[in-house]
Each structure stands twice: as structure tokens, then as C-alpha cells.
Scaffold this motif. Sequence first.
Motif, PDB file in Angstrom:
ATOM      1  N   GLU A  80      39.394 -18.645 -16.751  1.00 26.60           N
ATOM      2  CA  GLU A  80      40.428 -19.495 -16.184  1.00 26.60           C
ATOM      3  C   GLU A  80      40.191 -20.918 -16.675  1.00 26.60           C
ATOM      4  O   GLU A  80      39.107 -21.230 -17.159  1.00 26.60           O
ATOM      5  CB  GLU A  80      40.339 -19.465 -14.656  1.00 26.60           C
ATOM      6  CG  GLU A  80      40.506 -18.086 -14.043  1.00 26.60           C
ATOM      7  CD  GLU A  80      40.255 -18.126 -12.543  1.00 26.60           C
ATOM      8  OE1 GLU A  80      41.243 -18.344 -11.809  1.00 26.60           O
ATOM      9  OE2 GLU A  80      39.105 -17.960 -12.127  1.00 26.60           O
ATOM     10  N   PRO A  81      41.178 -21.795 -16.528  1.00 25.78           N
ATOM     11  CA  PRO A  81      40.947 -23.192 -16.901  1.00 25.78           C
ATOM     12  C   PRO A  81      39.724 -23.756 -16.168  1.00 25.78           C
ATOM     13  O   PRO A  81      39.547 -23.521 -14.973  1.00 25.78           O
ATOM     14  CB  PRO A  81      42.234 -23.894 -16.464  1.00 25.78           C
ATOM     15  CG  PRO A  81      43.278 -22.819 -16.562  1.00 25.78           C
ATOM     16  CD  PRO A  81      42.561 -21.562 -16.110  1.00 25.78           C
ATOM     17  N   GLY A  82      38.873 -24.452 -16.902  1.00 30.87           N
ATOM     18  CA  GLY A  82      37.664 -25.032 -16.328  1.00 30.87           C
ATOM     19  C   GLY A  82      36.435 -24.154 -16.431  1.00 30.87           C
ATOM     20  O   GLY A  82      35.338 -24.580 -16.105  1.00 30.87           O
ATOM     21  N   ASP A  83      36.576 -22.916 -16.881  1.00 31.16           N
ATOM     22  CA  ASP A  83      35.429 -22.017 -17.027  1.00 31.16           C
ATOM     23  C   ASP A  83      34.664 -22.318 -18.314  1.00 31.16           C
ATOM     24  O   ASP A  83      35.239 -22.782 -19.303  1.00 31.16           O
ATOM     25  CB  ASP A  83      35.874 -20.550 -17.090  1.00 31.16           C
ATOM     26  CG  ASP A  83      36.369 -20.013 -15.760  1.00 31.16           C
ATOM     27  OD1 ASP A  83      36.250 -20.717 -14.732  1.00 31.16           O
ATOM     28  OD2 ASP A  83      36.881 -18.881 -15.753  1.00 31.16           O
ATOM     29  N   VAL A  84      33.369 -22.039 -18.288  1.00 28.57           N
ATOM     30  CA  VAL A  84      32.521 -22.135 -19.473  1.00 28.57           C
ATOM     31  C   VAL A  84      31.585 -20.933 -19.465  1.00 28.57           C
ATOM     32  O   VAL A  84      30.956 -20.629 -18.447  1.00 28.57           O
ATOM     33  CB  VAL A  84      31.694 -23.440 -19.497  1.00 28.57           C
ATOM     34  CG1 VAL A  84      30.798 -23.493 -20.742  1.00 28.57           C
ATOM     35  CG2 VAL A  84      32.591 -24.663 -19.439  1.00 28.57           C
ATOM     36  N   ILE A  85      31.498 -20.249 -20.596  1.00 33.35           N
ATOM     37  CA  ILE A  85      30.632 -19.076 -20.762  1.00 33.35           C
ATOM     38  C   ILE A  85      29.299 -19.525 -21.349  1.00 33.35           C
ATOM     39  O   ILE A  85      29.254 -20.395 -22.215  1.00 33.35           O
ATOM     40  CB  ILE A  85      31.298 -18.047 -21.705  1.00 33.35           C
ATOM     41  CG1 ILE A  85      32.634 -17.590 -21.137  1.00 33.35           C
ATOM     42  CG2 ILE A  85      30.375 -16.860 -21.961  1.00 33.35           C
ATOM     43  CD1 ILE A  85      33.500 -16.850 -22.149  1.00 33.35           C
ATOM     44  N   VAL A  86      28.212 -18.909 -20.896  1.00 32.74           N
ATOM     45  CA  VAL A  86      26.873 -19.200 -21.417  1.00 32.74           C
ATOM     46  C   VAL A  86      26.210 -17.901 -21.851  1.00 32.74           C
ATOM     47  O   VAL A  86      26.446 -16.850 -21.253  1.00 32.74           O
ATOM     48  CB  VAL A  86      25.995 -19.909 -20.357  1.00 32.74           C
ATOM     49  CG1 VAL A  86      25.773 -19.025 -19.128  1.00 32.74           C
ATOM     50  CG2 VAL A  86      24.654 -20.343 -20.929  1.00 32.74           C
ATOM     51  N   THR A  87      25.382 -17.952 -22.886  1.00 36.15           N
ATOM     52  CA  THR A  87      24.511 -16.838 -23.254  1.00 36.15           C
ATOM     53  C   THR A  87      23.409 -17.337 -24.182  1.00 36.15           C
ATOM     54  O   THR A  87      23.570 -18.359 -24.845  1.00 36.15           O
ATOM     55  CB  THR A  87      25.266 -15.675 -23.934  1.00 36.15           C
ATOM     56  OG1 THR A  87      24.394 -14.543 -24.023  1.00 36.15           O
ATOM     57  CG2 THR A  87      25.758 -16.028 -25.311  1.00 36.15           C
ATOM     58  N   ASN A  88      22.320 -16.603 -24.184  1.00 36.48           N
ATOM     59  CA  ASN A  88      21.270 -16.790 -25.187  1.00 36.48           C
ATOM     60  C   ASN A  88      20.799 -15.426 -25.687  1.00 36.48           C
ATOM     61  O   ASN A  88      19.789 -15.336 -26.367  1.00 36.48           O
ATOM     62  CB  ASN A  88      20.089 -17.587 -24.628  1.00 36.48           C
ATOM     63  CG  ASN A  88      19.285 -16.827 -23.586  1.00 36.48           C
ATOM     64  OD1 ASN A  88      19.714 -15.794 -23.074  1.00 36.48           O
ATOM     65  ND2 ASN A  88      18.123 -17.337 -23.260  1.00 36.48           N
ATOM     66  N   ASP A  89      21.514 -14.385 -25.327  1.00 32.44           N
ATOM     67  CA  ASP A  89      21.098 -13.015 -25.610  1.00 32.44           C
ATOM     68  C   ASP A  89      21.461 -12.614 -27.040  1.00 32.44           C
ATOM     69  O   ASP A  89      22.636 -12.460 -27.366  1.00 32.44           O
ATOM     70  CB  ASP A  89      21.769 -12.069 -24.614  1.00 32.44           C
ATOM     71  CG  ASP A  89      21.200 -10.676 -24.661  1.00 32.44           C
ATOM     72  OD1 ASP A  89      21.097 -10.111 -25.772  1.00 32.44           O
ATOM     73  OD2 ASP A  89      20.860 -10.148 -23.591  1.00 32.44           O
ATOM     74  N   PRO A  90      20.460 -12.426 -27.911  1.00 38.42           N
ATOM     75  CA  PRO A  90      20.750 -12.065 -29.297  1.00 38.42           C
ATOM     76  C   PRO A  90      21.445 -10.713 -29.446  1.00 38.42           C
ATOM     77  O   PRO A  90      22.215 -10.518 -30.385  1.00 38.42           O
ATOM     78  CB  PRO A  90      19.375 -12.017 -29.966  1.00 38.42           C
ATOM     79  CG  PRO A  90      18.474 -12.767 -29.070  1.00 38.42           C
ATOM     80  CD  PRO A  90      19.037 -12.629 -27.688  1.00 38.42           C
ATOM     81  N   TYR A  91      21.202  -9.807 -28.533  1.00 38.28           N
ATOM     82  CA  TYR A  91      21.774  -8.468 -28.642  1.00 38.28           C
ATOM     83  C   TYR A  91      23.213  -8.436 -28.138  1.00 38.28           C
ATOM     84  O   TYR A  91      24.110  -7.962 -28.830  1.00 38.28           O
ATOM     85  CB  TYR A  91      20.918  -7.454 -27.889  1.00 38.28           C
ATOM     86  CG  TYR A  91      19.499  -7.429 -28.398  1.00 38.28           C
ATOM     87  CD1 TYR A  91      19.199  -6.925 -29.658  1.00 38.28           C
ATOM     88  CD2 TYR A  91      18.456  -7.945 -27.640  1.00 38.28           C
ATOM     89  CE1 TYR A  91      17.902  -6.916 -30.150  1.00 38.28           C
ATOM     90  CE2 TYR A  91      17.155  -7.943 -28.121  1.00 38.28           C
ATOM     91  CZ  TYR A  91      16.883  -7.427 -29.370  1.00 38.28           C
ATOM     92  OH  TYR A  91      15.609  -7.439 -29.854  1.00 38.28           O
ATOM     93  N   LEU A  92      23.444  -8.935 -26.938  1.00 39.09           N
ATOM     94  CA  LEU A  92      24.791  -8.893 -26.371  1.00 39.09           C
ATOM     95  C   LEU A  92      25.742  -9.865 -27.060  1.00 39.09           C
ATOM     96  O   LEU A  92      26.954  -9.672 -27.016  1.00 39.09           O
ATOM     97  CB  LEU A  92      24.740  -9.163 -24.869  1.00 39.09           C
ATOM     98  CG  LEU A  92      23.975  -8.111 -24.046  1.00 39.09           C
ATOM     99  CD1 LEU A  92      23.896  -8.509 -22.591  1.00 39.09           C
ATOM    100  CD2 LEU A  92      24.626  -6.749 -24.204  1.00 39.09           C
ATOM    101  N   SER A  93      25.205 -10.886 -27.717  1.00 38.72           N
ATOM    102  CA  SER A  93      26.058 -11.820 -28.457  1.00 38.72           C
ATOM    103  C   SER A  93      26.217 -11.406 -29.916  1.00 38.72           C
ATOM    104  O   SER A  93      26.829 -12.132 -30.699  1.00 38.72           O
ATOM    105  CB  SER A  93      25.482 -13.239 -28.395  1.00 38.72           C
ATOM    106  OG  SER A  93      24.316 -13.349 -29.196  1.00 38.72           O
TER     107      SER A  93
END
Length: 189
Positions: A80-93
Amino acid sequence: MKLNPILLEIMGAKVAAVAEEMYFALQRASRSGYVKEAADFATAILDTKGEIFAYPPSATFNFLIDCNYASTIRAVPDVEPGDVIVTNDPYLSEAMSTHLPDVHLIRPYFHKGRVVAYGWCFAHLSDVGGAVPSSMSPAFTEIFQEGLRIPPMKIVKRGVFNRDFVDIFTANCRTPEINMGDLRAMVGA
């Protein structure tokens, strides 16, 4: 439809300038030496397919420029507007992240209720837990020794930091103030 090469060049320069401003905003607002001094970070604008279409000319390295970020975008479909996704996972990314200290953020940009592009940045954070300070050692034999593994999720929901994420993240690193300063700078950029 005939493309106007002059307009195309002007628009290309404009979006590259936006990515460049994101880059310098992140560097200025960050807290860690990894970002401020070593410039171990990047910014870009992604198209709706998760591919980079604007990258800052001043970026210190560009090995991530041909990555596709679609798997991380697909992993969190209810943005939605205002959301930000985070990850550091080499496998899932799908190798967007190369090791756990490299934390990536993706922000959807909306126009008239639909996603039209994404802002992306990554920064090498000073510590994400694990067996040793700075989360890196040539003696490591598995990913779990590096520290906290973050699957794609929302770090910001509708413009507000996800308190559950912040609590878990800061409890699992040695430098929570510096890391949160860098994460805030990334969100701001």
C-alpha cells in the motif's frame, strides 16, 4: 507511436538525477562508516517488473545493476502507499542480497492507486548479529553464523515503522543505534 529522442534523453537524465539524489541523501543521513566512508551502498529506481531503469552516475560500484528484484517484490504482494519492503536473505531474494549484512529496501511508488515503479536501496550494515562483531568472518561455514536472516517483509507499513520488526532487529545486533540510523536513512532516501 514515434519516440522523440530529445524527450527520451531529457526524461532519462531526469530519472537518473532522482536516483542520484536518493544516493546522496542516503550517504548524508546515514550513521555508519560502511555507508559514509566506504560507500558500501546503492540506490536505484526499478520498473514494475523489478528491473533497474535509473541508476545514479555517482554510485561507487554497479555490480547490482543487472539484478532482478522481482522475487522480493512478489514475496510481499499486498503493498500500500507508504509501505517499504526489507530483506537481507540471499536465498529468498534470489541473490539480490549476497550476505546478511547487506540489507535491501524496496518502496512501491503509486499513481492513481496502482504501482508504477519502485525505489530501491541497499546498505551494508555494521552488524546483524551472528558469531562475531560486524557479522563477517572467513571462518564461517553456514549462513546462520552471519546473523539475523530477514525474509522479505514490511519494515514500514503505511508510513509507520513496523515496531515488531524493529524490536526483533535491534535485539539481534551489536550496534542497534547505528543500524537503525542507517535504516532510517535508507527509508528517507
